[in-house]
Design an enzyme around this catalytic site. Sequence first.
Site, PDB file in Angstrom:
ATOM      1  N   THR A  45       0.836  -1.212   0.000  1.00 48.47           N
ATOM      2  CA  THR A  45       0.000   0.000   0.000  1.00 48.47           C
ATOM      3  C   THR A  45       0.861   1.249   0.000  1.00 48.47           C
ATOM      4  OG1 THR A  45      -1.806  -1.161   1.129  1.00 48.47           O
ATOM      5  CG2 THR A  45      -1.803   1.235   1.282  1.00 48.47           C
ATOM      6  N   TYR A 133       3.416 -12.745   3.964  1.00 50.57           N
ATOM      7  CA  TYR A 133       2.303 -11.960   3.433  1.00 50.57           C
ATOM      8  C   TYR A 133       1.793 -12.645   2.174  1.00 50.57           C
ATOM      9  CZ  TYR A 133      -0.015  -7.821   1.319  1.00 50.57           C
ATOM     10  OH  TYR A 133      -0.903  -6.948   0.722  1.00 50.57           O
ATOM     11  N   ARG A 138      -2.969 -10.157  -5.952  1.00 47.12           N
ATOM     12  CA  ARG A 138      -2.047  -9.145  -6.464  1.00 47.12           C
ATOM     13  C   ARG A 138      -0.732  -9.741  -6.954  1.00 47.12           C
ATOM     14  NH1 ARG A 138      -3.771  -3.666  -5.297  1.00 47.12           N
ATOM     15  NH2 ARG A 138      -1.857  -3.078  -6.369  1.00 47.12           N
TER      16      ARG A 138
END
Length: 292
Positions: A45, A133, A138
Amino acid sequence: MMQGSMVALVTPMTADNQLDWDSLHKLVDWHLEKGTHGIVAVGTTGESATLNVKEHQEVIAKVVDQVNGRIPVIAGTGANSTAEAIELTESAKASGADACLLVTPYYNKPTQEGLYQHHVAIAKAVDIPQILYNVPGRTGVDMDKETVARLATVNNIVAIKEATGELDRAKWIIENTPDDFLTFSGDDETAVELMLLGGKGDITVTANVAPAEVAKMCELAIAGNADEARAINEKLMPLHNAMFVESNPIPVKWAVEQLGLMGGGIRLPLTPLASEYHAQVRAAMEQVGVKA
């Protein structure tokens, strides 16, 4: 201890897309004031894909310095090159980060054994707590839950950010990993339910815009106060949805700009939020009642 609302912090940029250090300082102060429990600096992000290595390292160092131990700082240090991930992780440790967040290698689609060896290599190379993660939507690669369980036995691999939104998978991970291995949500919409299953927090996009509300929601969910936590989540749901009307972090950067906390800089190939979505995002912010 890493738990609760850990904001996946946006990286402020000027109109000509240089790093905006004054706004970064303002954002960190705002999150400390609003009760955010941890800060993820230069995660995905935070536009890690378009920051060069020097910028990446500088942002992490500045956030660590400003926070000064008041809450955990987690450095985003993942890469699709194992050597680059080690370099970034070494730098984050030298800067004083409390832990590192390592996204699965994107595009090159390693096998499950490749994922395992990638993370083991980083863990062996750098003695700092490391968080897996998994965000296959994505990256194009999905870390199987069995691979997570294998990695959970590596000493300094301490947690996972599980961003699939699949609660059955999260429940399996919680039940089949050591008690001190932490499971965090990476999906704001389902984060409350994951925490009620035994997860320890949310690495969150929405907290960029509504930090106090997300922090309270996480506190309640971790404590097992299901009805109160779900009530806050229901109120936040339009904002959760609005943060993904275009690719993250396009909507969230526009929303933070509307709060007067930074300008609207965002680096190509990402572009500013399309005007057709402005009303939807603004309405979601108004519904929650967030303001700078």
